[in-house]
Write an enzyme that holds these catalytic residues in place. Structure first.
Site, short mmCIF file in Angstrom:
data_model
loop_
_atom_site.label_atom_id
_atom_site.label_comp_id
_atom_site.label_asym_id
_atom_site.label_seq_id
_atom_site.Cartn_x
_atom_site.Cartn_y
_atom_site.Cartn_z
N HIS A 151 0.83 -1.22 0.00
CA HIS A 151 0.00 0.00 0.00
C HIS A 151 0.85 1.26 0.00
O HIS A 151 0.43 2.30 0.50
CB HIS A 151 -0.95 0.04 1.21
CG HIS A 151 -1.71 -1.22 1.41
ND1 HIS A 151 -2.93 -1.47 0.81
CD2 HIS A 151 -1.42 -2.33 2.13
CE1 HIS A 151 -3.36 -2.67 1.15
NE2 HIS A 151 -2.46 -3.22 1.95
N SER A 272 15.68 21.67 -13.66
CA SER A 272 14.64 22.60 -14.10
C SER A 272 15.30 23.82 -14.74
O SER A 272 16.43 24.18 -14.39
CB SER A 272 13.83 23.01 -12.88
OG SER A 272 13.24 24.28 -13.08
#
Ligand code: ARG
Length: 490
Positions: A151, A272
């Site tokens: 999970h 970036s």
């Protein structure tokens, strides 16, 4: 459309319409197979004395002379190109017999199968390279204790090697599916002609043999119209794509700041244009997107085939490039991942973080059961209650004391125990946890070492398969060249 096909049933041709329906832009990859098919067909026509020896020789010489597909406006497809070139190199009488007892319908399915068997073999080879890279990386991380998740929450400690071998096994089933599809790809439709075979006394078996097929696609209606072989390969590639997508998702998540488990290699990351601190998993994201696109390609082909009337329809032309694109995307992504995995670095000390430290809790419950006779369900509750209390006060697994645990066992199992501190420490140690899980398939280094060995053996057999198939394909080509040359010389 092609001038060879005009002046009969149809008169006028419009360039824009031809350009619209033409497959020439995608036919380059079928050029070699189509020339081979024509060679094999002519050899067979000569042997069967359907055409004169002299005529056959000239056809074979003309075929030899076509070196590449030089697309020109107004070209319908590679099949017409080859025929037109042969007519140019010979004359209408000789070249005009090249198409005896064949159709583009049987020819295109044959050509697709010939390219596909090569592409499939190469993809299997590339996946084995990725598996090899994963096994090598695993070999360096047999003792790298690593959090296992369920999970997406910390679950139990494993090792990085244990995880990587799981990836190898997933990929192994992908390889098996591809190998199993191969014999269904490698069947020859030639001689089916348009759909009803021919009244010329051809030998379909001989053409199949000359082209290196395992056998004939016997029923001619089936032979020209079926594309299940193609969909089957796409299905295998699509399953592979979902598997790769999950592997990549693991790496993206684990290399995030929040998880901090892996460091991606710089060369496979990007920054970036504005945020100087950024290190983005560009390669992995592109792989993920391409794997999704492969699924779309499967859906596209399956949809095109759904409710399609039997035998040949132009819809079949339109699905072929989708197959090549999917194979290309799978191949390129597999290659780059094989380069990336060995460059991964393990970072951080996850088991020092509170939430991760509790991942050994199962073992504490196990010890309460094994050594102190507490029923497992009660032990599970007791350990859970201790952790709940600790979590509420920002405690860690280091705060689990004999006193706390004894009280919880009393409460949940009504047993008065004297628990040894050493047992708690042993249970909670992630390295000991991993070592203790040495049943078959478990994360203990000695078990993973054993698994690594068996996987290496399996990989050798995949490589042998690749070598066998590549050799079969090349042998067939050489045999055909020899036959062709021999028939040219007669
Ligand atoms: N270009 C076609 C294809 O790729 C070849 C077969 C065309 N057959 C036909 N009857 N128009 O499928």
């Amino acid at each position: 459309l092609s001038d060879l096909l005009r002046g009969g049933r149809l008169a006028a041709t419009r360039k824009d319409v031809t350009a619209f329906t033409s497959s020439i832009a995608h036919d380059g990859v079928l050029f070699r197979p189509v020339v081979k098919i024509n060679q094999a067909h002519v050899v067979m026509l000569m042997e069967q004395e359907i055409i004169a020896q002299e005529e056959g020789r000239r056809l074979l010489q003309a075929l030899q002379g076509i070196r590449r597909l030089a697309a020109r406006p107004g070209l319908e497809d590679v099949h017409m190109y080859v025929e037109e070139e042969v007519v140019k190199a010979t004359n209408d009488r000789v070249g005009g017999n090249l198409h005896i007892a064949k159709s583009r319908n049987d020819q295109v399915s044959t050509a697709i199968r010939m390219k596909l068997r090569r592409d499939l073999t190469r993809l299997v080879a590339t996946i084995t390279t990725l598996q090899d890279a994963l096994l090598d990386t695993a070999g360096h991380h047999l003792n790298t204790v690593f959090p296992g998740y369920t999970h997406l929450r910390p679950a139990q400690p494993i090792t990085l090697a244990h995880y990587l071998v799981a990836c190898v096994d997933v990929l192994e089933r992908d390889v098996q599916r591809m190998k199993e599809a191969y014999p269904r790809v490698n069947q020859c439709p030639m001689g089916a002609c348009a759909l009803a075979t021919t009244s010329f006394p051809i030998s379909r078996e001989r053409v199949a043999e000359l082209l290196g097929f395992d056998g004939l696609l016997e029923n001619s209606v089936d032979a020209v119209g079926s594309r299940d072989f193609l969909l089957e390969v796409l299905a295998a590639v699509t399953i592979f794509a979902t598997d790769v997508s999950r592997m990549v998702a693991d790496l993206i998540v684990w290399s995030s700041l929040e998880f901090g488990l892996l460091e991606l290699p710089d060369a496979f990351s990007a920054t970036s244009s504005i945020m100087p601190q950024k290190k983005n998993p560009d390669v992995l994201e592109v792989v993920r997107a391409r794997m999704s696109r492969i699924q779309g390609r499967f859906a596209s082909v399956a949809t095109s085939l759904t409710s399609l009337p039997s035998t040949y329809n132009m819809d079949l032309q339109e699905i072929t490039p989708t197959l090549w694109a999917a194979l290309h995307e799978a191949e390129a992504s597999t290659k780059i991942l094989a380069e990336l995995y060995p460059e991964l670095r393990v970072s951080g000390r996850p088991f020092e973080k509170a939430g991760y430290a509790f991942t050994t809790a199962t073992e504490l419950a196990n010890i309460l059961t094994r050594k102190y006779g507490v029923p497992f369900r009660a032990a599970h509750k007791a350990v859970g209650a201790v952790i709940k209390a600790l979590v509420e006060h920002d405690g860690t697994s280091r705060d689990i004391s004999t006193g706390l645990l004894e009280a919880a066992v009393k409460e949940n199992a009504d047993l008065a125990l004297q628990i040894q501190q050493q047992d708690i420490e042993d249970a909670l140690n992630p390295t000991r946890f991993v070592d203790a899980h040495h049943v078959r398939g478990g994360p203990a280094p000695r078990e993973v070492t054993r698994m690594l060995k068996t996987r290496r053996r399996r990989l050798r057999s995949s490589r042998q398969w690749v070598d066998r198939k590549s050799a079969d394909q090349s042998d067939a080509e050489e045999r055909l060249d020899r036959e062709s040359t021999a028939h040219e010389a007669v």
